[in-house]
Motif scaffolding. Structure first.
Motif, PDB file in Angstrom:
ATOM      1  N   LEU A  22       0.789  -1.268  -0.004  1.00 33.17           N
ATOM      2  CA  LEU A  22       0.058  -0.135   0.072  1.00 33.17           C
ATOM      3  C   LEU A  22       0.897   1.331  -0.025  1.00 33.17           C
ATOM      4  O   LEU A  22       0.585   2.174  -0.714  1.00 33.17           O
ATOM      5  CB  LEU A  22      -0.990   0.026   1.405  1.00 33.17           C
ATOM      6  CG  LEU A  22      -2.080   1.361   1.217  1.00 33.17           C
ATOM      7  CD1 LEU A  22      -3.063   1.204   0.100  1.00 33.17           C
ATOM      8  CD2 LEU A  22      -2.720   1.026   2.375  1.00 33.17           C
ATOM      9  N   VAL A  23       1.973   1.356   0.876  1.00 34.40           N
ATOM     10  CA  VAL A  23       2.835   2.445   0.939  1.00 34.40           C
ATOM     11  C   VAL A  23       3.350   2.602  -0.451  1.00 34.40           C
ATOM     12  O   VAL A  23       3.644   3.842  -0.897  1.00 34.40           O
ATOM     13  CB  VAL A  23       3.633   2.342   1.888  1.00 34.40           C
ATOM     14  CG1 VAL A  23       4.916   3.372   2.089  1.00 34.40           C
ATOM     15  CG2 VAL A  23       3.053   2.194   3.432  1.00 34.40           C
ATOM     16  N   SER A  24       3.936   1.597  -1.146  1.00 32.85           N
ATOM     17  CA  SER A  24       4.407   1.593  -2.502  1.00 32.85           C
ATOM     18  C   SER A  24       3.616   1.633  -3.663  1.00 32.85           C
ATOM     19  O   SER A  24       4.185   1.875  -4.729  1.00 32.85           O
ATOM     20  CB  SER A  24       5.563   0.767  -2.699  1.00 32.85           C
ATOM     21  OG  SER A  24       5.174  -0.609  -2.580  1.00 32.85           O
ATOM     22  N   ALA A  25       2.348   1.536  -3.563  1.00 30.99           N
ATOM     23  CA  ALA A  25       1.327   1.733  -4.496  1.00 30.99           C
ATOM     24  C   ALA A  25       1.600   2.571  -5.348  1.00 30.99           C
ATOM     25  O   ALA A  25       1.671   3.949  -5.075  1.00 30.99           O
ATOM     26  CB  ALA A  25      -0.018   1.385  -4.250  1.00 30.99           C
ATOM     27  N   GLU A  26       1.586   2.683  -6.602  1.00 31.09           N
ATOM     28  CA  GLU A  26       1.780   3.718  -7.569  1.00 31.09           C
ATOM     29  C   GLU A  26       0.484   3.868  -8.625  1.00 31.09           C
ATOM     30  O   GLU A  26       0.080   4.859  -9.170  1.00 31.09           O
ATOM     31  CB  GLU A  26       2.727   3.724  -8.627  1.00 31.09           C
ATOM     32  CG  GLU A  26       4.128   3.547  -7.954  1.00 31.09           C
ATOM     33  CD  GLU A  26       5.468   3.659  -8.762  1.00 31.09           C
ATOM     34  OE1 GLU A  26       5.229   3.666 -10.043  1.00 31.09           O
ATOM     35  OE2 GLU A  26       6.511   3.570  -8.101  1.00 31.09           O
TER      36      GLU A  26
END
Length: 181
Positions: free
Chosen positions: A99-103
């Protein structure tokens, strides 16, 4: 140490943040208190919501740095503590990282579902069903039983991967799937 009054659990309270060295008021902030074990990490957690100016944040961090026993959290530390205290399972931790790295919007949706337990709940359901299946083939009288469940998808009797999935999620098992030795 910062001149804060602890608010009641899970209630926001207005707090004057003071420099412990000078007693000067740095900011008025919202303070929240989440006692263990009913917090996101399973540990006691306090939260300050400050005004976002650089000088306010710098002065507050400097004041906190002068309090014995306090230090900034390391990256991922709250997640690690939540995992260690049983508040998150490994699939939820991985979902949070995704989620934190979702683009993209699709990545965000998938990561959020995983973080909220979709994959972990499904895996736990499969585990429970497999334990139940093992109990059903346990022989009476102390003999030994061998259960071959053909969990490798390409080894299912028909060669269709969905057949194994249906069996694990509740469809009846064909007699040839179980061999006793």
């Amino acid at each position: 140490a910062l001149g804060l009054k602890i608010p009641p659990p899970r209630k926001a309270g207005l707090a004057r943040v003071r420099d412990p060295a000078s007693g000067e008021i740095i900011d008025e902030a919202l303070a929240l208190w989440f006692p263990a074990p009913a917090s996101e990490t399973g540990e006691d957690v306090a939260e300050l919501q400050l005004h976002g100016g650089r000088a306010v944040i710098a002065a507050t961090l400097a004041a906190l740095g002068r309090v014995d026993g306090l230090r900034p959290a390391e990256a991922g530390e709250f997640t690690r503590r939540a995992f260690e205290n049983g508040k998150l399972d490994l699939t939820a931790v991985e979902g949070l990282a995704d989620l934190v790295s979702a683009e993209t919007e699709g990545q965000r949706r998938q990561a959020f579902r995983q973080m909220k337990g979709l994959l972990g709940n499904r895996a736990e359901s499969w585990r429970a069903r497999l334990i139940q299946a093992l109990a059903l083939v346990e022989p009476a009288g102390g003999g030994r039983a061998l259960l071959r469940m053909r969990l490798i998808l390409h080894a299912s009797p028909s060669g269709r991967p969905g057949e194994v999935y249906r069996w694990v999620t509740g469809a009846a098992c064909a007699p040839q799937e179980i061999e006793r030795a």
